[in-house]
Design a protein around this motif. Structure first.
Motif, PDB file in Angstrom:
ATOM      1  N   GLY A 163       0.819  -1.202   0.000  1.00 53.53           N
ATOM      2  CA  GLY A 163       0.000   0.000   0.000  1.00 53.53           C
ATOM      3  C   GLY A 163       0.855   1.254   0.000  1.00 53.53           C
ATOM      4  N   GLY A 164       0.196   2.386   0.152  1.00 54.09           N
ATOM      5  CA  GLY A 164       0.881   3.666   0.053  1.00 54.09           C
ATOM      6  C   GLY A 164       1.755   4.022   1.222  1.00 54.09           C
ATOM      7  N   ASP A 165       1.756   3.217   2.309  1.00 53.22           N
ATOM      8  CA  ASP A 165       2.558   3.521   3.489  1.00 53.22           C
ATOM      9  C   ASP A 165       3.807   2.659   3.599  1.00 53.22           C
ATOM     10  OD1 ASP A 165       0.712   5.429   4.318  1.00 53.22           O
ATOM     11  OD2 ASP A 165      -0.491   3.951   5.412  1.00 53.22           O
ATOM     12  N   ALA A 166       4.178   1.944   2.549  1.00 56.09           N
ATOM     13  CA  ALA A 166       5.328   1.044   2.606  1.00 56.09           C
ATOM     14  C   ALA A 166       6.595   1.805   2.981  1.00 56.09           C
ATOM     15  CB  ALA A 166       5.516   0.345   1.263  1.00 56.09           C
ATOM     16  N   TYR A 167       7.457   1.144   3.779  1.00 51.35           N
ATOM     17  CA  TYR A 167       8.662   1.781   4.295  1.00 51.35           C
ATOM     18  C   TYR A 167       9.864   0.921   3.936  1.00 51.35           C
ATOM     19  CZ  TYR A 167      11.620   4.423   7.517  1.00 51.35           C
ATOM     20  OH  TYR A 167      12.589   5.220   8.049  1.00 51.35           O
ATOM     21  N   LEU A 168      10.881   1.513   3.284  1.00 50.98           N
ATOM     22  CA  LEU A 168      12.093   0.798   2.886  1.00 50.98           C
ATOM     23  C   LEU A 168      13.131   0.878   3.992  1.00 50.98           C
ATOM     24  CD1 LEU A 168      10.676   1.285   0.081  1.00 50.98           C
ATOM     25  CD2 LEU A 168      12.972   1.291  -0.900  1.00 50.98           C
ATOM     26  N   VAL A 188      11.438  -4.372   2.949  1.00 55.04           N
ATOM     27  CA  VAL A 188      10.315  -3.436   3.012  1.00 55.04           C
ATOM     28  C   VAL A 188       9.313  -3.895   4.059  1.00 55.04           C
ATOM     29  CG1 VAL A 188       8.554  -2.230   1.641  1.00 55.04           C
ATOM     30  CG2 VAL A 188      10.603  -3.092   0.527  1.00 55.04           C
ATOM     31  N   ALA A 189       8.716  -2.915   4.746  1.00 52.36           N
ATOM     32  CA  ALA A 189       7.605  -3.183   5.664  1.00 52.36           C
ATOM     33  C   ALA A 189       6.368  -2.443   5.162  1.00 52.36           C
ATOM     34  CB  ALA A 189       7.954  -2.724   7.074  1.00 52.36           C
ATOM     35  N   PRO A 190       5.176  -2.953   5.456  1.00 51.97           N
ATOM     36  CA  PRO A 190       3.960  -2.265   5.000  1.00 51.97           C
ATOM     37  C   PRO A 190       3.818  -0.860   5.566  1.00 51.97           C
ATOM     38  CG  PRO A 190       3.467  -4.511   5.708  1.00 51.97           C
ATOM     39  CD  PRO A 190       4.871  -4.214   6.132  1.00 51.97           C
ATOM     40  N   ASN A 191       4.495  -0.581   6.707  1.00 53.82           N
ATOM     41  CA  ASN A 191       4.446   0.755   7.299  1.00 53.82           C
ATOM     42  C   ASN A 191       5.702   0.971   8.134  1.00 53.82           C
ATOM     43  OD1 ASN A 191       3.880  -0.334  10.077  1.00 53.82           O
ATOM     44  ND2 ASN A 191       1.976  -0.959   9.068  1.00 53.82           N
ATOM     45  N   GLY A 215       8.236 -11.979   8.255  1.00 54.85           N
ATOM     46  CA  GLY A 215       7.551 -11.889   9.540  1.00 54.85           C
ATOM     47  C   GLY A 215       8.074 -10.717  10.355  1.00 54.85           C
ATOM     48  N   ASP A 216       8.402 -10.980  11.608  1.00 55.61           N
ATOM     49  CA  ASP A 216       8.910  -9.923  12.485  1.00 55.61           C
ATOM     50  C   ASP A 216      10.421  -9.730  12.359  1.00 55.61           C
ATOM     51  OD1 ASP A 216       6.403  -9.386  13.463  1.00 55.61           O
ATOM     52  OD2 ASP A 216       6.580 -10.804  15.130  1.00 55.61           O
ATOM     53  N   SER A 217      11.077 -10.489  11.497  1.00 59.07           N
ATOM     54  CA  SER A 217      12.503 -10.325  11.264  1.00 59.07           C
ATOM     55  C   SER A 217      12.733  -9.182  10.272  1.00 59.07           C
ATOM     56  CB  SER A 217      13.123 -11.618  10.726  1.00 59.07           C
ATOM     57  OG  SER A 217      12.908 -12.687  11.637  1.00 59.07           O
ATOM     58  N   ARG A 218      13.962  -8.684  10.271  1.00 58.86           N
ATOM     59  CA  ARG A 218      14.287  -7.572   9.376  1.00 58.86           C
ATOM     60  C   ARG A 218      15.726  -7.735   8.889  1.00 58.86           C
ATOM     61  NH1 ARG A 218      13.585  -3.660  12.809  1.00 58.86           N
ATOM     62  NH2 ARG A 218      15.771  -3.473  13.418  1.00 58.86           N
ATOM     63  N   ILE A 219      15.931  -7.654   7.580  1.00 57.92           N
ATOM     64  CA  ILE A 219      17.277  -7.730   7.014  1.00 57.92           C
ATOM     65  C   ILE A 219      17.913  -6.351   7.084  1.00 57.92           C
ATOM     66  CG2 ILE A 219      18.612  -8.103   4.908  1.00 57.92           C
ATOM     67  CD1 ILE A 219      16.703 -10.320   4.157  1.00 57.92           C
ATOM     68  N   GLU A 220      19.032  -6.257   7.794  1.00 56.92           N
ATOM     69  CA  GLU A 220      19.708  -4.976   7.931  1.00 56.92           C
ATOM     70  C   GLU A 220      20.876  -4.824   6.969  1.00 56.92           C
ATOM     71  OE1 GLU A 220      20.632  -3.676  11.811  1.00 56.92           O
ATOM     72  OE2 GLU A 220      18.579  -3.879  12.534  1.00 56.92           O
ATOM     73  N   GLN A 221      21.434  -5.925   6.505  1.00 62.57           N
ATOM     74  CA  GLN A 221      22.536  -5.873   5.552  1.00 62.57           C
ATOM     75  C   GLN A 221      22.552  -7.143   4.726  1.00 62.57           C
ATOM     76  OE1 GLN A 221      25.845  -4.686   8.471  1.00 62.57           O
ATOM     77  NE2 GLN A 221      26.724  -4.231   6.467  1.00 62.57           N
ATOM     78  N   ILE A 222      23.090  -7.014   3.509  1.00 61.93           N
ATOM     79  CA  ILE A 222      23.413  -8.159   2.666  1.00 61.93           C
ATOM     80  C   ILE A 222      24.785  -7.895   2.076  1.00 61.93           C
ATOM     81  CG2 ILE A 222      22.787  -9.542   0.651  1.00 61.93           C
ATOM     82  CD1 ILE A 222      19.884  -8.639   1.076  1.00 61.93           C
TER      83      ILE A 222
END
Length: 395
Positions: A163-168, A188-191, A215-222
């Protein structure tokens, strides 16, 4: 890249043969010019070489090992919050978007100031997600944009499947845009709250994204390490390593690791990883009342299973450039110092940290003693280190 100006055989004959000799600098043979290129000591030298004349520019373009400069010279520091007056440069891009002329510093030649032009929309409308191979990655809502920091060339991926609130949170390229089959990866997260993150993959030039739900995990680096992509994943207050596969589909496989001293989880708030030759290194600041902030580095020993993080007292002939783009050149070539961390900052161009016991020895007393690098995400573009994309286009 922009600078202040837009940066044999044998034969017999009865007559005396006419020998060819160079008539001027422009006539020097390509082989000789190629032998000069590796002797250049700063990006300003590279610009001057390529701007001398057409034949020299052609020789630089065809030079087969331009990427080696990423191990010989420090990255350039782009300071988007400091604008430069450059009336000779255009105020708008070819597609009509306003441009901001930003200050650029070269540690190998700090007396000369460079500049680059970044689309104004990246400051006002888009969120900074990272830089990769000389490209700035940003986005907001359903839009994502890849911009060459120094040429201004833009690539627009398809709209994000949110949606329009996606956050990179994070973005990187798997290889230079000019290479074969580069991919753009973004977390990306939906908000902005950061729940239900996804890793999105776009094969440059295709018309859709592939998605891996985190899910609740988040990639901070690759990072790319020994032919594999390694993902640094934050989850439930801890950090874990995963191998990342892209084809035939996105996938993550955990790398079994152990922390030091029998600890159950990472003791650092926001550590980051960096590839140094054949080593994968993690750096973090110790959470204590000691000032200035004390950084420590650990290498991953994969000779045993599970792999274990081992403390490094020194980085040997290397220094870290920490920020949105992380590189490790050998500092001797350009006059830098070994075993130090160069951290970009707003009020000072950069702050120098020492590792471990050397923290006090190099600390500037005029700097904020509590200053510590944290890999955060901001609504606006921050100062960052970057190598120009021209160094990734080997002849």
């Amino acid at each position: 890249m922009q600078s202040p100006s837009k940066i044999s055989g044998a034969f017999t004959s009865t007559t005396t043969p006419a020998l060819w000799t160079p008539q001027g600098w422009a006539d020097l043979p390509e082989g000789l010019l190629h032998s000069i290129v590796p002797l250049l000591g700063s990006f300003l030298d590279l610009l001057a070489f390529g701007g001398t004349c057409r034949s020299w520019r052609t020789a630089f373009t065809s030079y087969p090992s331009k990427s080696t400069f990423c191990t010989l010279l420090p990255p350039l520091l782009v300071r988007p919050h400091i604008t430069v007056c450059a009336p000779h440069l255009p105020s708008k891009s070819d597609d009509g978007h306003k441009l901001r002329t930003c200050q650029v510093l070269d540690l190998a030649n700090s007396k000369r100031k460079l500049c680059c032009q970044i689309p104004q929309e990246t400051f006002r409308k888009l969120c900074f997600a990272g830089s990769s191979f000389g490209q700035l990655i940003c986005g907001s809502g359903r839009n994502c944009l890849v911009v060459d920091v120094f040429t201004g060339a833009k690539v627009s991926p398809p709209q994000l499947p949110f949606g329009g609130d996606a956050y990179l949170y994070y973005g990187m390229l798997t290889s230079p845009l000019a290479s074969k089959n580069p991919h753009l990866l973004v977390c990306v997260a939906p908000n902005w709250r950061g729940c239900d993150c996804s890793l999105l993959d776009w094969l440059v030039g295709s018309d859709s994204w592939s998605e891996l739900r985190l899910g609740d995990s988040r990639i901070e680096q690759i990072v790319e390490f020994k032919g594999q992509f390694i993902a640094w994943v934050a989850m439930d207050g801890d950090y874990k390593l995963y191998t990342l596969s892209i084809a035939p589909q996105l996938g993550l496989q955990e790398i079994a690791t152990m922390w030091w001293d029998g600890m159950d989880e990472c003791p650092y708030l926001r550590p980051w990883i960096v590839v140094c030759g054949d080593m994968l290194i993690m750096v973090g600041d110790c959470m204590s009342m000691r000032l200035p902030v004390n950084y420590k580095a650990y290498r991953l020993d994969m000779s045993i299973a599970p792999a274990v993080w081992v403390e490094m007292k020194k980085l040997e002939n290397h220094s870290l450039f920490i920020g949105s783009d992380v590189r490790i050149p050998a500092p001797g070539r350009w006059g830098g110092s070994c075993n130090y961390l160069y951290y970009v900052y707003y009020f000072q161009p950069w702050v120098l940290h020492g590792l471990g016991d050397e923290a006090d020895a190099v600390w500037d007393p005029y700097s904020d003693p509590a200053l510590a690098f944290q890999r955060r995400w901001y609504a606006q573009l921050q100062p960052f280190w970057v190598y120009p994309s021209m160094l990734y286009a080997d002849g």
